[in-house]
Design a protein around this motif. Structure first.
Motif, PDB file in Angstrom:
ATOM      1  N   HIS A 103       5.242  31.525 -16.566  1.00 34.73           N
ATOM      2  CA  HIS A 103       6.563  32.136 -16.462  1.00 34.73           C
ATOM      3  C   HIS A 103       7.334  31.983 -17.767  1.00 34.73           C
ATOM      4  O   HIS A 103       7.010  31.152 -18.609  1.00 34.73           O
ATOM      5  CB  HIS A 103       7.365  31.516 -15.310  1.00 34.73           C
ATOM      6  CG  HIS A 103       7.940  30.170 -15.648  1.00 34.73           C
ATOM      7  ND1 HIS A 103       7.239  28.985 -15.462  1.00 34.73           N
ATOM      8  CD2 HIS A 103       9.140  29.824 -16.182  1.00 34.73           C
ATOM      9  CE1 HIS A 103       7.987  27.974 -15.864  1.00 34.73           C
ATOM     10  NE2 HIS A 103       9.140  28.441 -16.315  1.00 34.73           N
ATOM     11  N   SER A 203      21.021  38.225 -10.670  1.00 32.94           N
ATOM     12  CA  SER A 203      20.640  39.306 -11.579  1.00 32.94           C
ATOM     13  C   SER A 203      21.514  40.541 -11.388  1.00 32.94           C
ATOM     14  O   SER A 203      21.452  41.472 -12.188  1.00 32.94           O
ATOM     15  CB  SER A 203      19.170  39.673 -11.366  1.00 32.94           C
ATOM     16  OG  SER A 203      18.918  40.023 -10.021  1.00 32.94           O
ATOM     17  N   LYS A 250       0.133  36.478  -7.227  1.00 29.35           N
ATOM     18  CA  LYS A 250       1.326  37.233  -6.863  1.00 29.35           C
ATOM     19  C   LYS A 250       2.253  36.389  -5.996  1.00 29.35           C
ATOM     20  O   LYS A 250       3.473  36.564  -6.021  1.00 29.35           O
ATOM     21  CB  LYS A 250       0.945  38.514  -6.133  1.00 29.35           C
ATOM     22  CG  LYS A 250       2.125  39.465  -5.879  1.00 29.35           C
ATOM     23  CD  LYS A 250       1.644  40.758  -5.260  1.00 29.35           C
ATOM     24  CE  LYS A 250       2.814  41.737  -5.081  1.00 29.35           C
ATOM     25  NZ  LYS A 250       3.852  41.236  -4.168  1.00 29.35           N
ATOM     26  N   ALA A 253       4.501  34.646  -8.292  1.00 25.53           N
ATOM     27  CA  ALA A 253       5.432  35.605  -8.886  1.00 25.53           C
ATOM     28  C   ALA A 253       6.527  35.991  -7.900  1.00 25.53           C
ATOM     29  O   ALA A 253       7.717  36.039  -8.255  1.00 25.53           O
ATOM     30  CB  ALA A 253       4.666  36.844  -9.348  1.00 25.53           C
ATOM     31  N   ASP A 254       6.155  36.242  -6.650  1.00 18.53           N
ATOM     32  CA  ASP A 254       7.128  36.631  -5.633  1.00 18.53           C
ATOM     33  C   ASP A 254       8.099  35.494  -5.325  1.00 18.53           C
ATOM     34  O   ASP A 254       9.303  35.717  -5.137  1.00 18.53           O
ATOM     35  CB  ASP A 254       6.411  37.062  -4.347  1.00 18.53           C
ATOM     36  CG  ASP A 254       5.676  38.391  -4.508  1.00 18.53           C
ATOM     37  OD1 ASP A 254       5.966  39.111  -5.479  1.00 18.53           O
ATOM     38  OD2 ASP A 254       4.809  38.688  -3.668  1.00 18.53           O
ATOM     39  N   LYS A 257      10.618  35.146  -8.231  1.00 18.50           N
ATOM     40  CA  LYS A 257      11.583  36.256  -8.221  1.00 18.50           C
ATOM     41  C   LYS A 257      12.664  36.044  -7.158  1.00 18.50           C
ATOM     42  O   LYS A 257      13.854  36.246  -7.414  1.00 18.50           O
ATOM     43  CB  LYS A 257      10.853  37.572  -7.967  1.00 18.50           C
ATOM     44  CG  LYS A 257      11.772  38.785  -7.977  1.00 18.50           C
ATOM     45  CD  LYS A 257      10.995  40.068  -7.752  1.00 18.50           C
ATOM     46  CE  LYS A 257      11.913  41.278  -7.780  1.00 18.50           C
ATOM     47  NZ  LYS A 257      11.166  42.542  -7.560  1.00 18.50           N
ATOM     48  N   GLU A 258      12.242  35.615  -5.972  1.00 19.88           N
ATOM     49  CA  GLU A 258      13.194  35.425  -4.880  1.00 19.88           C
ATOM     50  C   GLU A 258      14.020  34.158  -5.056  1.00 19.88           C
ATOM     51  O   GLU A 258      15.245  34.175  -4.922  1.00 19.88           O
ATOM     52  CB  GLU A 258      12.452  35.368  -3.546  1.00 19.88           C
ATOM     53  CG  GLU A 258      13.372  35.166  -2.349  1.00 19.88           C
ATOM     54  CD  GLU A 258      12.646  35.145  -1.026  1.00 19.88           C
ATOM     55  OE1 GLU A 258      13.287  34.891   0.003  1.00 19.88           O
ATOM     56  OE2 GLU A 258      11.409  35.374  -1.022  1.00 19.88           O
ATOM     57  N   TYR A 260      14.638  32.285  -7.755  1.00 19.30           N
ATOM     58  CA  TYR A 260      15.445  32.138  -8.956  1.00 19.30           C
ATOM     59  C   TYR A 260      16.276  33.379  -9.265  1.00 19.30           C
ATOM     60  O   TYR A 260      16.699  33.593 -10.400  1.00 19.30           O
ATOM     61  CB  TYR A 260      14.556  31.721 -10.127  1.00 19.30           C
ATOM     62  CG  TYR A 260      14.062  30.302  -9.923  1.00 19.30           C
ATOM     63  CD1 TYR A 260      14.852  29.211 -10.246  1.00 19.30           C
ATOM     64  CD2 TYR A 260      12.832  30.067  -9.303  1.00 19.30           C
ATOM     65  CE1 TYR A 260      14.431  27.919 -10.001  1.00 19.30           C
ATOM     66  CE2 TYR A 260      12.404  28.772  -9.055  1.00 19.30           C
ATOM     67  CZ  TYR A 260      13.211  27.702  -9.404  1.00 19.30           C
ATOM     68  OH  TYR A 260      12.794  26.424  -9.151  1.00 19.30           O
ATOM     69  N   GLY A 262      16.034  36.411  -9.770  1.00 19.30           N
ATOM     70  CA  GLY A 262      15.707  37.374 -10.817  1.00 19.30           C
ATOM     71  C   GLY A 262      15.979  36.875 -12.224  1.00 19.30           C
ATOM     72  O   GLY A 262      15.834  37.629 -13.197  1.00 19.30           O
ATOM     73  N   THR A 265      11.422  35.254 -15.567  1.00 20.03           N
ATOM     74  CA  THR A 265      10.378  36.261 -15.645  1.00 20.03           C
ATOM     75  C   THR A 265       9.041  35.646 -15.236  1.00 20.03           C
ATOM     76  O   THR A 265       8.570  34.690 -15.862  1.00 20.03           O
ATOM     77  CB  THR A 265      10.258  36.827 -17.070  1.00 20.03           C
ATOM     78  OG1 THR A 265      11.492  37.432 -17.441  1.00 20.03           O
ATOM     79  CG2 THR A 265       9.143  37.845 -17.168  1.00 20.03           C
ATOM     80  N   CYS A 266       8.455  36.171 -14.170  1.00 20.18           N
ATOM     81  CA  CYS A 266       7.129  35.724 -13.736  1.00 20.18           C
ATOM     82  C   CYS A 266       6.423  36.935 -13.152  1.00 20.18           C
ATOM     83  O   CYS A 266       6.574  37.255 -11.965  1.00 20.18           O
ATOM     84  CB  CYS A 266       7.238  34.596 -12.713  1.00 20.18           C
ATOM     85  SG  CYS A 266       5.644  33.868 -12.252  1.00 20.18           S
ATOM     86  N   ASP A 267       5.686  37.628 -13.984  1.00 21.94           N
ATOM     87  CA  ASP A 267       4.964  38.828 -13.577  1.00 21.94           C
ATOM     88  C   ASP A 267       3.814  39.047 -14.549  1.00 21.94           C
ATOM     89  O   ASP A 267       3.435  38.117 -15.278  1.00 21.94           O
ATOM     90  CB  ASP A 267       5.903  40.042 -13.530  1.00 21.94           C
ATOM     91  CG  ASP A 267       6.680  40.244 -14.827  1.00 21.94           C
ATOM     92  OD1 ASP A 267       6.151  39.892 -15.908  1.00 21.94           O
ATOM     93  OD2 ASP A 267       7.808  40.746 -14.773  1.00 21.94           O
TER      94      ASP A 267
END
Length: 279
Positions: A103, A203, A250, A253-254, A257-258, A260, A262, A265-267
């Motif tokens: 990330h 975000s 994933k 990553a999901d 995203k939820e 933190y 947005g 960056t973790c993708d």
């Protein structure tokens, strides 16, 4: 004679017990990490996923200054707290290797007084510590807000004390602990990732962030492990690979995203498998 037999029996039992423990440790993965978001990701996503793979994950939050030496000395199997430039500057750079990137924690520009276009901003607050201040100024220049950088590149320091004006734009240095509280005094606030998260700034207020793909890849936080053990110890390699597979998933990553909001960056731009480069 009975004492000799008893001693032999106890010795054999001790060796058997040691062997059993050693065997069981091949299924235990010990990782040292920084608290947020690293240990959080490990404990709340990776632990359960690894359990399903037959591994027990033990996570210890440690000061970042001792994590590389702790892995090199075999107190822990791996660490998760740094990016590659930091690893390459450490004393353990030849002993440890980056297994994967996970990330990136970008610095972001958030609207303050009212929602407006970045080009219309006249007042900006940035973090007063030199490292984050330079990042903020570089981001503002990249986004076309300012035309020059008030930085002494040779000394890697700022050339102003509290505020600086470039045309119609004024930039003010604010202590990190006060950045969120003072956001509404400025058109825009440039917040380090953890500052935005702990201040519950989502975000939805994000206008721009450090998103250059080269920067994200370069500064993405990594899973680091011992190079020679990864190359020569199959059990060690297997458990490090198991952890890397989860960190690259994933599901991680999901979660990021939820959890933190947005801000992190973790993708596919940050989750990069480096194992093919290890020889």
């Amino acid at each position: 004679m009975k004492k000799i037999i008893l001693s032999l029996f106890l010795g054999i039992l001790s060796l058997f017990t040691f062997a059993s423990c050693a065997k069981s440790n091949t299924k235990v993965i010990s990782v040292c990490a920084s608290e947020l978001p690293h240990a959080d990701i490990l404990n709340n996503v990776c632990k359960e996923e690894l359990k399903q793979k037959g591994y027990e994950l033990n996570v210890k939050t440690l000061d970042w200054t001792i994590q590389n030496s702790s892995v090199a000395s075999k107190d822990y199997d791996a660490n998760y707290f740094q990016h590659i430039p930091y690893l390459e500057s450490s004393d353990q750079k030849d002993e440890l290797v980056a297994i994967c990137k996970v990330h990136y924690e970008p610095l972001g520009i958030y609207y303050g007084k009212s929602k407006k276009e970045l080009k219309d901003g006249k007042s900006f607050e940035i973090c007063s510590d030199t490292s984050n201040a330079i990042r903020a100024l570089e981001l503002l220049k990249t986004k076309g807000v300012i035309n020059e950088l008030p930085i002494n590149e040779e000394k890697n320091e700022l050339t102003f004390n509290s505020s600086w004006t470039d045309g119609n734009v004024t930039i003010t240095l604010i202590d990190e602990q006060l950045l969120v509280a003072s956001m509404n005094d400025y058109d825009f606030a440039l917040l380090p990732c953890n500052t935005a998260y702990t201040g519950k700034i989502t975000s939805e207020r994000l206008v721009a962030k450090e998103d250059d793909s080269t920067l994200v890849s370069l500064k993405a936080n990594i899973l680091a492990a011992r190079l020679k053990d990864y190359q020569n110890d199959l059990d060690y390699k297997a458990k490090i690979d198991a952890l890397a597979d989860v960190l690259l998933s994933k599901k991680v990553a999901d979660y990021v995203k939820e959890k933190y909001l947005g801000n992190i960056t973790c993708d596919e731009s940050s989750q990069i498998d480096l194992r093919k480069n290890i020889k």
